[in-house]
Design a protein around this motif. Sequence first.
Motif, PDB file in Angstrom:
ATOM      1  N   ILE A  48      33.107  43.249  39.656  1.00 47.49           N
ATOM      2  CA  ILE A  48      32.702  43.017  38.262  1.00 47.49           C
ATOM      3  C   ILE A  48      31.760  44.120  37.789  1.00 47.49           C
ATOM      4  N   VAL A  49      30.803  44.460  38.629  1.00 51.48           N
ATOM      5  CA  VAL A  49      29.838  45.503  38.249  1.00 51.48           C
ATOM      6  C   VAL A  49      30.555  46.839  38.090  1.00 51.48           C
ATOM      7  N   ASP A  50      31.423  47.190  39.048  1.00 51.91           N
ATOM      8  CA  ASP A  50      32.131  48.470  38.985  1.00 51.91           C
ATOM      9  C   ASP A  50      33.051  48.533  37.766  1.00 51.91           C
ATOM     10  N   PHE A  51      33.800  47.457  37.535  1.00 52.45           N
ATOM     11  CA  PHE A  51      34.744  47.444  36.416  1.00 52.45           C
ATOM     12  C   PHE A  51      34.004  47.477  35.076  1.00 52.45           C
ATOM     13  N   SER A  52      32.945  46.685  34.962  1.00 57.23           N
ATOM     14  CA  SER A  52      32.189  46.634  33.706  1.00 57.23           C
ATOM     15  C   SER A  52      31.554  47.981  33.382  1.00 57.23           C
ATOM     16  N   SER A  53      31.061  48.653  34.415  1.00 60.14           N
ATOM     17  CA  SER A  53      30.428  49.952  34.161  1.00 60.14           C
ATOM     18  C   SER A  53      31.465  51.059  34.014  1.00 60.14           C
ATOM     19  N   GLY A  54      32.645  50.901  34.563  1.00 51.97           N
ATOM     20  CA  GLY A  54      33.676  51.939  34.503  1.00 51.97           C
ATOM     21  C   GLY A  54      34.522  51.868  33.258  1.00 51.97           C
ATOM     22  N   VAL A  55      34.717  50.689  32.713  1.00 46.28           N
ATOM     23  CA  VAL A  55      35.549  50.530  31.517  1.00 46.28           C
ATOM     24  C   VAL A  55      34.652  50.010  30.392  1.00 46.28           C
ATOM     25  N   GLU A  56      34.482  50.829  29.367  1.00 52.16           N
ATOM     26  CA  GLU A  56      33.592  50.458  28.271  1.00 52.16           C
ATOM     27  C   GLU A  56      34.203  49.341  27.438  1.00 52.16           C
ATOM     28  N   GLY A  57      33.348  48.474  26.945  1.00 52.40           N
ATOM     29  CA  GLY A  57      33.794  47.400  26.072  1.00 52.40           C
ATOM     30  C   GLY A  57      34.248  46.157  26.817  1.00 52.40           C
ATOM     31  N   THR A  58      34.101  46.132  28.133  1.00 50.37           N
ATOM     32  CA  THR A  58      34.503  44.950  28.899  1.00 50.37           C
ATOM     33  C   THR A  58      33.265  44.167  29.302  1.00 50.37           C
ATOM     34  N   SER A  59      33.468  42.872  29.426  1.00 52.53           N
ATOM     35  CA  SER A  59      32.368  42.004  29.855  1.00 52.53           C
ATOM     36  C   SER A  59      32.723  41.391  31.202  1.00 52.53           C
ATOM     37  N   ALA A  60      31.771  40.691  31.768  1.00 49.08           N
ATOM     38  CA  ALA A  60      32.019  40.007  33.041  1.00 49.08           C
ATOM     39  C   ALA A  60      33.113  38.965  32.881  1.00 49.08           C
ATOM     40  N   LYS A  61      33.209  38.350  31.700  1.00 51.39           N
ATOM     41  CA  LYS A  61      34.256  37.358  31.444  1.00 51.39           C
ATOM     42  C   LYS A  61      35.630  38.004  31.491  1.00 51.39           C
ATOM     43  N   ASP A  62      35.766  39.198  30.936  1.00 49.57           N
ATOM     44  CA  ASP A  62      37.050  39.908  30.966  1.00 49.57           C
ATOM     45  C   ASP A  62      37.457  40.209  32.404  1.00 49.57           C
ATOM     46  N   VAL A  63      36.497  40.622  33.194  1.00 50.49           N
ATOM     47  CA  VAL A  63      36.780  40.936  34.590  1.00 50.49           C
ATOM     48  C   VAL A  63      37.193  39.671  35.347  1.00 50.49           C
ATOM     49  N   MET A  64      36.481  38.570  35.112  1.00 48.28           N
ATOM     50  CA  MET A  64      36.830  37.311  35.794  1.00 48.28           C
ATOM     51  C   MET A  64      38.215  36.841  35.374  1.00 48.28           C
ATOM     52  N   ASP A  65      38.559  36.995  34.084  1.00 47.28           N
ATOM     53  CA  ASP A  65      39.907  36.631  33.633  1.00 47.28           C
ATOM     54  C   ASP A  65      40.955  37.465  34.346  1.00 47.28           C
ATOM     55  N   LEU A  66      40.694  38.743  34.493  1.00 48.18           N
ATOM     56  CA  LEU A  66      41.628  39.627  35.185  1.00 48.18           C
ATOM     57  C   LEU A  66      41.771  39.239  36.655  1.00 48.18           C
ATOM     58  N   LEU A  67      40.643  38.919  37.297  1.00 49.34           N
ATOM     59  CA  LEU A  67      40.695  38.503  38.701  1.00 49.34           C
ATOM     60  C   LEU A  67      41.454  37.187  38.865  1.00 49.34           C
ATOM     61  N   LEU A  68      41.197  36.225  37.972  1.00 50.25           N
ATOM     62  CA  LEU A  68      41.918  34.956  38.044  1.00 50.25           C
ATOM     63  C   LEU A  68      43.414  35.159  37.849  1.00 50.25           C
ATOM     64  N   LEU A  69      43.769  36.025  36.927  1.00 53.37           N
ATOM     65  CA  LEU A  69      45.180  36.287  36.675  1.00 53.37           C
ATOM     66  C   LEU A  69      45.838  36.939  37.888  1.00 53.37           C
ATOM     67  N   SER A  70      45.145  37.889  38.501  1.00 53.79           N
ATOM     68  CA  SER A  70      45.720  38.540  39.685  1.00 53.79           C
ATOM     69  C   SER A  70      45.854  37.549  40.846  1.00 53.79           C
ATOM     70  N   GLN A  71      44.877  36.645  40.995  1.00 45.29           N
ATOM     71  CA  GLN A  71      44.994  35.624  42.032  1.00 45.29           C
ATOM     72  C   GLN A  71      46.147  34.672  41.735  1.00 45.29           C
ATOM     73  N   TYR A  72      46.357  34.371  40.467  1.00 44.54           N
ATOM     74  CA  TYR A  72      47.462  33.505  40.064  1.00 44.54           C
ATOM     75  C   TYR A  72      48.797  34.150  40.441  1.00 44.54           C
ATOM     76  N   PHE A  73      48.930  35.439  40.153  1.00 43.32           N
ATOM     77  CA  PHE A  73      50.188  36.122  40.483  1.00 43.32           C
ATOM     78  C   PHE A  73      50.373  36.234  41.998  1.00 43.32           C
ATOM     79  N   ASP A  74      49.298  36.433  42.734  1.00 41.56           N
ATOM     80  CA  ASP A  74      49.395  36.445  44.201  1.00 41.56           C
ATOM     81  C   ASP A  74      49.877  35.096  44.726  1.00 41.56           C
ATOM     82  N   MET A  75      49.355  34.019  44.163  1.00 40.36           N
ATOM     83  CA  MET A  75      49.775  32.685  44.574  1.00 40.36           C
ATOM     84  C   MET A  75      51.241  32.460  44.246  1.00 40.36           C
TER      85      MET A  75
END
Length: 146
Positions: free
Chosen positions: A83-110
């Motif tokens: 979350i810290v790396d993504f938020s600092s690397g991509v401007e305009g993103t929040s921790a919520k955006d990162v968590m949504d992305l992580l949840l989505l990737s976990q969903y696709f893995d499942m």
Amino acid sequence: MENFGFQILQALITDLDPDQRVKQAMNEINSSKRLKEAIAEQAEGAKILQVKSAEAEAESKYLSGVGVAKQRRAIVDGLRGSIVDFSSGVEGTSAKDVMDLLLLSQYFDMLKDTAGDPNCKTVFIPSSKSLGDETRNALLQAESGK
């Protein structure tokens, strides 16, 4: 023998031969005692095995719990770093955006894991809500129920 001038003080008996029925009864008594002791020892051995088995199972479950706790701690640390790396690397993103992305990737893995299992009996029902909102709400409900 005193009538003849002899007095017997002691007599050494070297060969005592009781009746056969008496011998058999004594042997049965001795055999029963030994059998009783053997059964008690056998039961004690079974008890020790059962206690040791229970202790081993308890230790195994404890160590498994420790392993799960360490695994979860590592996942949380990894997510925090992501979350810290993504938020600092991509401007305009929040921790919520990162968590949504992580949840989505976990969903696709499942989905991938479930689809690859030939014995799977899972049915997915589509929903009108977003996956992130549903997952987050489910997690929040689970947390509030504890």
